[in-house]
Design a protein around this motif. Structure first.
Motif, PDB file in Angstrom:
ATOM      1  N   ASN A 123      39.072  37.742  42.755  1.00 24.64           N
ATOM      2  CA  ASN A 123      39.283  39.315  41.912  1.00 24.64           C
ATOM      3  C   ASN A 123      37.967  39.716  41.473  1.00 24.64           C
ATOM      4  O   ASN A 123      37.664  40.726  41.717  1.00 24.64           O
ATOM      5  CB  ASN A 123      40.264  38.918  40.651  1.00 24.64           C
ATOM      6  CG  ASN A 123      41.546  38.740  41.174  1.00 24.64           C
ATOM      7  OD1 ASN A 123      42.188  39.305  42.128  1.00 24.64           O
ATOM      8  ND2 ASN A 123      42.390  38.218  40.182  1.00 24.64           N
TER       9      ASN A 123
ATOM     10  N   THR B 289      49.889  43.529  41.399  1.00 23.00           N
ATOM     11  CA  THR B 289      50.035  41.924  41.531  1.00 23.00           C
ATOM     12  C   THR B 289      51.309  41.813  42.389  1.00 23.00           C
ATOM     13  O   THR B 289      52.491  42.333  42.104  1.00 23.00           O
ATOM     14  CB  THR B 289      50.082  41.371  40.204  1.00 23.00           C
ATOM     15  OG1 THR B 289      49.014  41.761  39.463  1.00 23.00           O
ATOM     16  CG2 THR B 289      50.250  39.804  40.259  1.00 23.00           C
TER      17      THR B 289
ATOM     18  N   GLY C  72      38.671  30.146  43.852  1.00 28.53           N
ATOM     19  CA  GLY C  72      39.979  30.389  43.228  1.00 28.53           C
ATOM     20  C   GLY C  72      40.422  31.919  43.205  1.00 28.53           C
ATOM     21  O   GLY C  72      39.352  32.730  43.703  1.00 28.53           O
TER      22      GLY C  72
ATOM     23  N   ASP D 297      46.337  41.228  44.160  1.00 27.57           N
ATOM     24  CA  ASP D 297      46.232  40.102  43.707  1.00 27.57           C
ATOM     25  C   ASP D 297      47.613  39.479  44.130  1.00 27.57           C
ATOM     26  O   ASP D 297      48.656  39.448  43.388  1.00 27.57           O
ATOM     27  CB  ASP D 297      46.062  40.104  42.269  1.00 27.57           C
ATOM     28  CG  ASP D 297      45.736  38.598  41.779  1.00 27.57           C
ATOM     29  OD1 ASP D 297      46.181  37.664  42.518  1.00 27.57           O
ATOM     30  OD2 ASP D 297      45.306  38.497  40.638  1.00 27.57           O
TER      31      ASP D 297
ATOM     32  N   ALA E 141      40.421  33.822  40.612  1.00 29.40           N
ATOM     33  CA  ALA E 141      39.502  34.296  39.602  1.00 29.40           C
ATOM     34  C   ALA E 141      38.112  34.981  40.417  1.00 29.40           C
ATOM     35  O   ALA E 141      37.831  36.038  40.317  1.00 29.40           O
ATOM     36  CB  ALA E 141      39.134  33.669  38.246  1.00 29.40           C
TER      37      ALA E 141
ATOM     38  N   ALA F 283      47.806  36.022  44.592  1.00 29.81           N
ATOM     39  CA  ALA F 283      47.070  34.556  44.321  1.00 29.81           C
ATOM     40  C   ALA F 283      48.291  33.480  44.730  1.00 29.81           C
ATOM     41  O   ALA F 283      48.107  32.439  45.635  1.00 29.81           O
ATOM     42  CB  ALA F 283      46.706  34.351  43.060  1.00 29.81           C
TER      43      ALA F 283
ATOM     44  N   SER G 286      41.892  37.285  34.726  1.00 32.17           N
ATOM     45  CA  SER G 286      40.716  37.040  35.247  1.00 32.17           C
ATOM     46  C   SER G 286      40.010  38.612  35.631  1.00 32.17           C
ATOM     47  O   SER G 286      38.808  38.381  35.584  1.00 32.17           O
ATOM     48  CB  SER G 286      40.753  36.340  36.485  1.00 32.17           C
ATOM     49  OG  SER G 286      41.592  36.931  37.480  1.00 32.17           O
TER      50      SER G 286
ATOM     51  N   HIS H  22      46.717  39.306  36.129  1.00 34.55           N
ATOM     52  CA  HIS H  22      46.153  38.111  35.325  1.00 34.55           C
ATOM     53  C   HIS H  22      44.701  38.385  34.664  1.00 34.55           C
ATOM     54  O   HIS H  22      44.086  39.270  35.184  1.00 34.55           O
ATOM     55  CB  HIS H  22      45.499  37.362  36.580  1.00 34.55           C
ATOM     56  CG  HIS H  22      45.079  35.910  36.435  1.00 34.55           C
ATOM     57  ND1 HIS H  22      43.924  35.519  35.921  1.00 34.55           N
ATOM     58  CD2 HIS H  22      45.780  34.779  36.400  1.00 34.55           C
ATOM     59  CE1 HIS H  22      43.841  34.155  36.028  1.00 34.55           C
ATOM     60  NE2 HIS H  22      45.063  33.925  35.904  1.00 34.55           N
TER      61      HIS H  22
HETATM   62  C1  LIG Z   1      46.282  31.788  39.321  1.00 31.55           C
HETATM   63  C2  LIG Z   1      46.040  33.338  39.403  1.00 31.55           C
HETATM   64  C3  LIG Z   1      44.851  33.801  39.337  1.00 31.55           C
HETATM   65  C4  LIG Z   1      43.615  33.070  39.273  1.00 31.55           C
HETATM   66  O1  LIG Z   1      43.439  32.016  40.033  1.00 31.55           O
HETATM   67  P1  LIG Z   1      42.534  30.724  40.160  1.00 31.55           P
HETATM   68  O2  LIG Z   1      42.721  30.046  41.096  1.00 31.55           O
HETATM   69  O3  LIG Z   1      43.058  30.248  38.872  1.00 31.55           O
HETATM   70  O4  LIG Z   1      41.071  31.099  39.641  1.00 31.55           O
HETATM   71  C5  LIG Z   1      44.613  35.217  39.363  1.00 31.55           C
HETATM   72  N1  LIG Z   1      45.712  35.849  39.868  1.00 31.55           N
HETATM   73  C6  LIG Z   1      46.884  35.573  39.599  1.00 31.55           C
HETATM   74  C7  LIG Z   1      48.309  36.353  39.976  1.00 31.55           C
HETATM   75  C8  LIG Z   1      47.307  34.329  39.499  1.00 31.55           C
HETATM   76  O5  LIG Z   1      48.362  33.650  39.570  1.00 31.55           O
END
Ligand SMILES: *Cc1c(COP(=O)(O)O)cnc(C)c1O
Length: 483
Positions: free
Chosen positions: A158, A247, A153, A276, A155, A278, A196, A194
């Motif tokens: 990153n 982000t 995922g 990021d 996290a 995601a 993470s 995030h």
């Molecule tokens: C969800 C998210 C993460 C973490 O991703 P996971 O898939 O939950 O490990 C990292 N950065 C952003 C911006 C996110 O929205």
């Protein structure tokens, strides 16, 4: 249960006839869930003691009939989870799973491809390479040199970015670790990035204090002035600026940082630039949304989660890297026991190219829905959810709620402007969740507020109307008790 439905003599195995029945049952349960989810309460009651007591009946000392256990499991999962498949789950970036992703996941489970060594699952490994190249190109990377890996995922993606940045920037890092770096590396993220990153900094041995949260500008984006100032101050104090994360779609409010301008600062300062994306990265699928991500093509690396806006089943992270040797430098390893069947071929062994070792195929559950819908089919879904976000903003405004965040992405942070009570947002969210009709959450965007995000491709206008009706009802009821 009759003995014929029980296990045969060989421990965990079953006969082909029984397996056929098992599949029929599973298919029936999955279909029933899909048909009935809309009538279930979106969120469960939280009763850990009851769950533990139910589970304590399973001490595994005796075998049980499979239909009994399977239907019990289905009923338990159904009764005790937040239903992401419910069209009124307006939550974190958790999707209703795309039907073909579910099907691919089942197929993958049956074949159980092992993605550690390339030679054990060449097709599954090449599917992932192909998808990495396709998405990297969509983000504006050069197809030939673009590299990357699937991962659990965002996290992990990153964390991978930070390891690649450390390994690339400090050549002694892979061998000798942080102690070989005279100046302490630090990383920069927006205050709303995030969390993470904090875990990644700890896991890399930097410690959470190496993470510099940069203040936000008036729109909630990473402030360029504050970033430049933080880098300057750190250099002066003997720190080594290592990575900046912009982000593209914050988890909290869908805010897109000024990606292009951050790229320029990183280039000037010779700092690894990570974006990021995601959730918001899905904008790369829709031609007219691509401009929202302008600047992402200048990143050294990108995080993207197919298990968010692309509705792939859970555990589908993607990491992209512009430098073709960075993952290799970071994760290269040689062992005597791993297969060498592919030695000399032009391939990368995933175990020597990423964080994980043994892992399942992640790419196939993205490949199947994408191959069937095509980019255009996915674009329809993403446009629809974005339209629903815009419609929700309108409906909320019409009912007197004030939206706080400015983003083209379908996520709304809002408050009742008439109510100054800092707990009001939380009380409203709680009341709506307790009604069973929808799931939303309290958060903070400049002030305490309510967050609603479209994450389900089946969410329709009637679902938005229902949500707003529940919100208005909760507001009226709270107003009555207070007043
Ligand atoms: C969800 C998210 C993460 C973490 O991703 P996971 O898939 O939950 O490990 C990292 N950065 C952003 C911006 C996110 O929205």
């Amino acid at each position: 249960m009759t003995n014929t439905k029980r296990m045969d003599a060989s421990g965990i195995d079953v006969t082909p006839e029984v397996m056929k029945e098992v599949w029929a049952t599973v298919v029936h349960l999955c279909q029933a869930y899909r048909a009935e989810v809309v009538s279930l309460p979106v969120a469960p009651a939280l009763v850990p003691a009851a769950l533990r007591s139910d589970l304590s009946a399973y001490d595994f000392s005796l075998p049980r009939a499979w239909p009994e256990v399977l239907t019990w499991l289905d009923a338990q999962i159904r009764a005790h989870q937040v239903h992401l498949s419910h069209p009124r789950y307006f939550g974190l970036f958790n999707p209703a799973p795309a039907p073909f992703s579910v099907a691919a996941d089942a197929l993958v489970a049956a074949y159980n491809p092992q993605l550690a060594a390339w030679s054990h699952s060449p097709f599954a490994a090449e599917v992932e390479r192909h998808l990495i190249k396709e998405f990297a190109t969509r983000f504006g990377f050069d197809r030939e040199s673009a590299d990357g890996t699937f991962c659990s995922g965002g996290a992990e993606a990153n964390h991978t970015a930070l390891l690649c940045a450390l390994t690339t920037k400090y050549p002694a890092f892979a061998e000798e670790g942080l102690r070989a770096i005279p100046e302490q590396p630090v990383i920069y993220i927006s205050e709303d990035a995030h969390h993470s990153w904090v875990k990644a900094a700890r896991a890399c041995g930097l410690g959470s204090s190496a993470v510099r949260p940069v203040a936000l500008d008036a729109q909630g984006r990473l402030s360029l002035d504050q970033l430049a100032e933080a880098i300057r101050a750190d250099r002066q104090r003997g720190f080594s600026p290592c990575l900046v994360c912009g982000t593209a779609g914050t988890t909290n409010a869908g805010i897109i940082d000024p990606l292009k301008e951050v790229a320029q600062i990183c280039r000037q300062e010779d700092i690894w630039y990570h974006v990021d994306a995601a959730w918001g990265g899905a904008a790369c699928v829709v031609p007219e949304f691509r401009a929202w991500l302008q600047g992402i093509e200048q990143a050294d690396s990108i995080t993207f989660d197919a298990h968010k806006f692309l509705s792939v089943t859970m555990g589908a992270g993607m990491f992209f890297c512009k430098r073709p040797d960075a993952l290799h430098q970071t994760f290269r390893i040689t062992t005597g026991y791993m297969p060498r069947d592919a030695a000399g071929l032009d391939i990368a062994d995933p175990y020597a190219h990423s964080m994980q070792w043994s892992r399942r195929s992640i790419g196939i559950k993205l490949f199947l829905p994408l191959a069937i819908a095509g980019w255009d089919g996915y674009a329809v879904t993403i446009r629809h959810q974005t339209d629903m976000g815009n419609r929700l903003r309108q409906l909320l405004a019409e009912s007197g709620w004030r939206c706080l965040n400015e983003t083209p992405l379908p996520i709304v942070c809002f408050v009742d402007p008439e109510n100054p009570d800092p707990n009001h947002a939380e009380l409203i969210a709680k009341a709506v969740v307790a009604s069973g009709s929808a799931w939303i959450s309290p958060t903070h965007f400049g002030r305490p507020c309510i967050r609603a995000c479209i994450t389900n491709f089946r969410t329709r206008e009637s679902d938005l109307q229902e949500l707003v009706a529940r919100l208005n009802e909760a507001r009226d009821r709270l107003g009555a008790t207070n007043g």
